[in-house]
Design an enzyme around this catalytic site. Sequence first.
Site, PDB file in Angstrom:
ATOM      1  NE  ARG A 118      -3.693  -2.445   0.441  1.00 10.30           N
ATOM      2  CZ  ARG A 118      -3.442  -3.633  -0.146  1.00 10.30           C
ATOM      3  NH1 ARG A 118      -2.462  -3.747  -1.033  1.00 10.30           N
ATOM      4  NH2 ARG A 118      -4.199  -4.664   0.103  1.00 10.30           N
TER       5      ARG A 118
ATOM      6  CB  SER B   2      -9.193  -3.098   5.061  1.00  6.49           C
ATOM      7  OG  SER B   2      -9.719  -4.357   4.726  1.00  6.49           O
TER       8      SER B   2
ATOM      9  CD  GLU C 177      -5.544  -0.467   2.871  1.00 11.25           C
ATOM     10  OE1 GLU C 177      -5.126  -1.384   3.608  1.00 11.25           O
ATOM     11  OE2 GLU C 177      -6.159  -0.674   1.809  1.00 11.25           O
TER      12      GLU C 177
END
Length: 303
Positions: free
Chosen positions: A174, A224, A294
């Site tokens: 990520r 998420s 995230e």
Amino acid sequence: MDLDRLASALDGLEGTLLRNEPMAKHTTFCAGGPADLLFLPASEEAAAISLRTAREEDIPCMVMGAGSNLAVPSAGIRGLVIAMADGFSRVEQRGTVITAQAGAKLTRLARRAAEASLTGLEFASGIPGSAGGGTAMNAGAYEGQLSDVFERARVLIDGRIEDITLSEMDYGYRHSMPLEKGAVVLTASFRLRPGDREAIEDTMRDMNRRRREKQPLEYPSAGSVFKRPSGNYAGALIEQAGLKGLSIGGARVSEKHAGFIINTGNASGDDIIALIELVRQKVYEHSGVLLEREVRIPGVDAL
Ligand SMILES: Cc1cc2nc3c(=O)[nH]c(=O)nc-3n(C[C@H](O)[C@H](O)[C@H](O)COP(=O)(O)OP(=O)(O)OC[C@H]3O[C@@H](n4cnc5c(N)ncnc54)[C@H](O)[C@@H]3O)c2cc1C
């Protein structure tokens, strides 16, 4: 900061300019206050000029795609938001390479690849982000991530458009160079492999069935909320801390998948952001693991 001057400069560009635009309309959380200016460019030049003009005017500026990984505060976003969306979403296929403008949806790329019997993008068929956002976030699922198939990108960096190769992307989990340096992905190319169309479609169907079973897709969310901590799962840690169902205003930790925060109907951006922080704090108290977000927050993260 002279927003009016920036707005009149942008008015003449190819694209759509919206003033005082609620970000709830442009994020999958369906929450968040207004952006002073939201510009949806319809060409590479318009995107580049809008960014350059904002910088010249010393006006804060951020780029976004489909808004599927953003939690926007209730006070909104000051300055200019450049949103790569439908007006900048051409997709082309040449041999085994698929090239997409930043605003093209990943779901569309995955479908296009399947239609051309190309394998490698099946994992992206349920990720509601854009090619640009996905490339910057290194979106991934089910053991796949975009860096596995990334070939090259046209990126706006320090006022110049550059061709960037895989090694220059500095990809991690990520993480990417564009995200780190605030560079803008304009176009991205992905190299796939010839495959069997039926098998590719079966895999996509199976992945999407698993998503529907495990994820609260019936509610607005940003997927998420936290990155996977090493050797563990954020959802498991949140569940073990007894936080399923924990709510602030209309924001709630999903009972179906504790890694998701959902908007049950009337969550404000601030409800969501406060709940994210509360979950981090409670998980830390319970397990000693400090979860890393995230989801990106304009005004907190450099976007
Ligand atoms: C139901 C659901 C399921 C999800 N499942 C997954 C999953 O399985 N795997 C996964 O990785 N993610 C998942 N996500 C999160 C999200 O879809 C991804 O992070 C996606 O890559 C974000 O793309 P976006 O276009 O929406 O980016 P945005 O949310 O608009 O922006 C996210 C970040 O990318 C930057 N950015 C956006 N466009 C560009 C650009 N053109 N150039 C440079 N930077 C840019 C923004 O500045 C911001 O920092 C899910 C989200 C939802 C709602």
